[in-house]
Design an enzyme around this catalytic site. Structure first.
Site, short mmCIF file in Angstrom:
data_model
loop_
_atom_site.label_atom_id
_atom_site.label_comp_id
_atom_site.label_asym_id
_atom_site.label_seq_id
_atom_site.Cartn_x
_atom_site.Cartn_y
_atom_site.Cartn_z
N VAL A 179 34.08 47.23 40.87
CA VAL A 179 35.47 46.75 40.96
C VAL A 179 35.56 45.33 40.39
O VAL A 179 36.48 44.99 39.66
CB VAL A 179 35.96 46.78 42.43
CG1 VAL A 179 37.32 46.10 42.56
CG2 VAL A 179 36.04 48.22 42.94
N VAL A 182 35.64 45.37 36.64
CA VAL A 182 36.98 45.72 36.16
C VAL A 182 37.90 44.49 36.26
O VAL A 182 38.64 44.16 35.32
CB VAL A 182 37.56 46.89 36.98
CG1 VAL A 182 39.03 47.12 36.65
CG2 VAL A 182 36.75 48.17 36.73
N HIS A 183 37.83 43.82 37.39
CA HIS A 183 38.68 42.64 37.65
C HIS A 183 38.43 41.54 36.61
O HIS A 183 39.37 41.03 35.99
CB HIS A 183 38.34 42.14 39.07
CG HIS A 183 39.01 40.88 39.47
ND1 HIS A 183 40.36 40.77 39.66
CD2 HIS A 183 38.50 39.65 39.76
CE1 HIS A 183 40.67 39.54 40.03
NE2 HIS A 183 39.55 38.83 40.10
N VAL A 184 37.18 41.22 36.39
CA VAL A 184 36.84 40.15 35.46
C VAL A 184 37.17 40.57 34.03
O VAL A 184 37.75 39.80 33.26
CB VAL A 184 35.35 39.77 35.58
CG1 VAL A 184 34.94 38.80 34.49
CG2 VAL A 184 35.07 39.19 36.95
#
Ligand code: HEM
Ligand code: SF4
Ligand code: SF4
Lengths: 223, 313
Positions: A179, A182-184
């Site tokens: 996750v 994905v965020h970065v």
């Protein structure tokens, strides 16, 4: 009376060339970076024990024993730090009708056809998903982490419970790292995003392109 | 009587096994020693044990361990459980045999079983903190131990204990230091009834056969050897009067094996986990190469200016 459901305290528009929009307060940014640093340190120290190939990462923390000792304490920091973020952000991360549409058009999201997407508020469905996944996973990680915290909590659980906890902890750790990637990645791919967390500001064009409803509410909310 | 092991000679003896004889090393890939040494074993004949705890004392003595003064709660076990200092513990069970109506006192010497397939070693994340020699001895190497307690989760017999003082794992070493110079374990030496004997695993199995025959001739129809196949056999074995019911002996597992949860944690999770992380990173990388950055256009900025400039001052 304008609806300003999408605006958080501190958000503001400054007309100019380009238009500048305040997105995060200094407090929110400090809170975010403490959380980010703890998560990265936890991932590194955790992965060091996760696989023999990665055991060399323990040298970043001063050896195996200190890695073992320090990891759960960073976890405690992460938990409270994230709790701060949670109370700041939860309201604007509630799921809305347009979020379903946004998710259904993930293909357009990934091909950068932002014009085909519904106008979204301060957060889009992807960001909301990251928020809620992080929230749930951090609860799972602290709960399972306490069970396997040998130094202080070993006496409170059975060996069988510890076995389940360590498996759950390892799986949750993998998921939260994915996750996090994905965020970065999203923050890097969508140019103009990172300044939101470094200087607290984005350009009006960025807000128009990615969070138009938020921008509109900010503008109309001011009149 | 099993022939006792002779006392050592006065001159120094070079150890019979060491680093070069490892067949497993925790969190490391090693090529196992090409030739296995003869497997050793300790045989504990529960039927001969009188519960005197000489072995427990000998263990403390030889390994320089000091146990805290405990509290008497009216049971024979002292201390109440294995600890970082008590590597072997006599456990006492009073059992009324429903067939004979006799009250039987079952006394089991608890401690590390030196599994052929050791769960502790499988679980350990620290390279070289747990090693297995080709003669079957499973040893903890204190300098490499990080005190995480994973071995506790890996062990099917609930043996390792983590010290609150130095945060290292401790358990019976099978007196690897004594065995290396041709001696038997200290507990074996101290046992006054030869309930504990030590030798090669084959010798011990043969000796156990004799003991089991004897027990059967005395009416213990289910007497047998405890050398559980679920962990590939062990290098500490029991002769049990009631080998059909190991649970009777203070909860000795009927069919011990490394827990499937531990297998899953140390198996699939590791490979699938690292693959997932790698896949997410790779997909991000590829996506960026294929689709390029998502940039804000000049038109976006003009639109924002129109919106913001038109309604704010
Ligand atoms: C939130 C509070 C957390 C606590 C209390 C905690 C506690 C622990 C403890 C006690 C261990 C065993 C090793 C040791 O004693 O240091 C451990 C292992 C581990 N932790 Fe955490 N942790 C937390 C959060 C996290 C997070 C956020 C991640 C990932 C980013 C993570 C990843 C790992 C990994 C990968 C392992 C190794 C698991 C294995 O060996 O299979 N932990 N954690
Ligand atoms: S506590 Fe046990 S599992 Fe952890 S490093 Fe020490 S021996 Fe290995
Ligand atoms: S009994 Fe437990 S500590 Fe001893 S070798 Fe087997 S798994 Fe390891």
């Amino acid at each position: 009376m304008s609806r300003t459901f999408e605006v958080a305290p501190g958000d503001a528009v400054h007309p100019g060339d380009p238009v500048i929009v305040d997105r995060y307060t200094t407090g929110a940014r400090i809170n975010h970076w403490i959380t980010a640093a703890s998560l990265v340190l936890l991932a590194l120290s955790g992965l060091a024990l996760f696989h023999p190939r990665l055991f060399f990462l323990t040298s970043l923390f001063g050896g195996g024993s200190t890695t073992r000792m320090i990891h759960p304490w960073i976890g405690v920091v992460l938990f409270f730090s994230f709790l701060g973020l949670f109370f700041r952000f939860w309201k604007l991360n509630l799921w809305k009708r347009e979020d379903g549409t946004w998710m259904a058009r993930l293909r357009d999201v990934l091909t950068a056809h932002d014009e085909k997407l519904p106008e979204v508020g301060k957060y889009n469905a992807g960001q909301k998903l990251v928020f809620w996944l992080m929230s749930v996973l951090i609860i799972v990680l602290i709960a399972s982490g306490l069970v396997i915290w040998q130094e202080y909590f070993a006496q409170y659980t059975t060996v069988e419970q510890k076995r389940i906890a360590v498996l759950v902890h390892a799986i949750a750790a993998i998921v939260i790292i994915c996750v996090w990637i994905v965020h970065v990645y999203a923050a890097i791919w969508v140019r103009g995003t990172i300044s939101a967390m470094t200087r607290g500001k984005v350009t009006g064009g960025w807000a128009w392109r990615h969070h138009r409803r938020w921008l509109k509410e900010l503008v109309t909310g001011k009149t | 009587m099993f022939p006792p092991i002779a006392n050592p000679k006065a001159e120094a003896i070079t150890p019979k096994f060491g680093e070069q004889d490892l067949i497993r090393r925790s969190a490391s890939s090693i090529t196992p020693a090409a030739k296995r040494q003869t497997e050793v074993a300790k045989l504990i004949d529960v039927s001969k044990c009188i519960g005197c705890k000489a072995c427990q004392v000998a263990c403390l003595e030889w390994n320089n361990l000091i146990e805290e003064v405990g509290i008497n709660v009216g049971v024979y076990e002292n201390p109440h459980d294995l600890t970082p200092n008590t590597w072997t513990l006599m456990r006492y069970t009073e059992w009324e045999n429903p067939e004979s109506g006799n009250l039987e006192w079952l006394i089991r010497k608890d401690g590390c079983m030196h599994c052929e397939d050791p769960g502790c070693l499988k679980a350990c994340p620290a390279p070289g903190a747990i090693v297995q020699y080709s003669n079957g001895i499973v040893d903890f190497v204190k300098d490499n131990c990080i005190g995480c307690g994973y071995c506790v989760k890996g062990c099917p017999f609930n043996i390792p204990r983590i010290s609150k003082v130095d945060h290292k794992a401790y358990k019976c070493t099978l007196c690897s230091d004594r065995v290396a110079v041709g001696q038997g374990p200290a507990c074996q030496k101290a046992c006054p009834t030869q309930a504990i004997v030590f030798g090669t695993k084959d010798e011990m199995k043969q000796w156990a056969d004799k003991r089991i025959k004897d027990l059967k001739s005395r009416g213990y129809q289910n007497a047998g050897l405890y050398d559980p196949p679920g962990v590939g056999g062990t290098h500490v074995m029991y002769v049990l009067q009631h080998a059909d019911k190991p649970q009777l002996y203070a909860g000795l597992p009927d069919n011990p094996a490394i827990s499937p949860i531990v297998e899953l944690w140390k198996g699939l999770t590791k490979y699938a986990g690292l693959t997932a992380i790698g896949a997410f990173a790779a997909i991000g990388f590829l996506h960026h190469i294929v689709s390029g950055a998502n940039r804000v256009s000049d038109e976006d900025e003009r639109n924002a200016k129109r919106l913001a400039g038109g309604s704010t001052k």
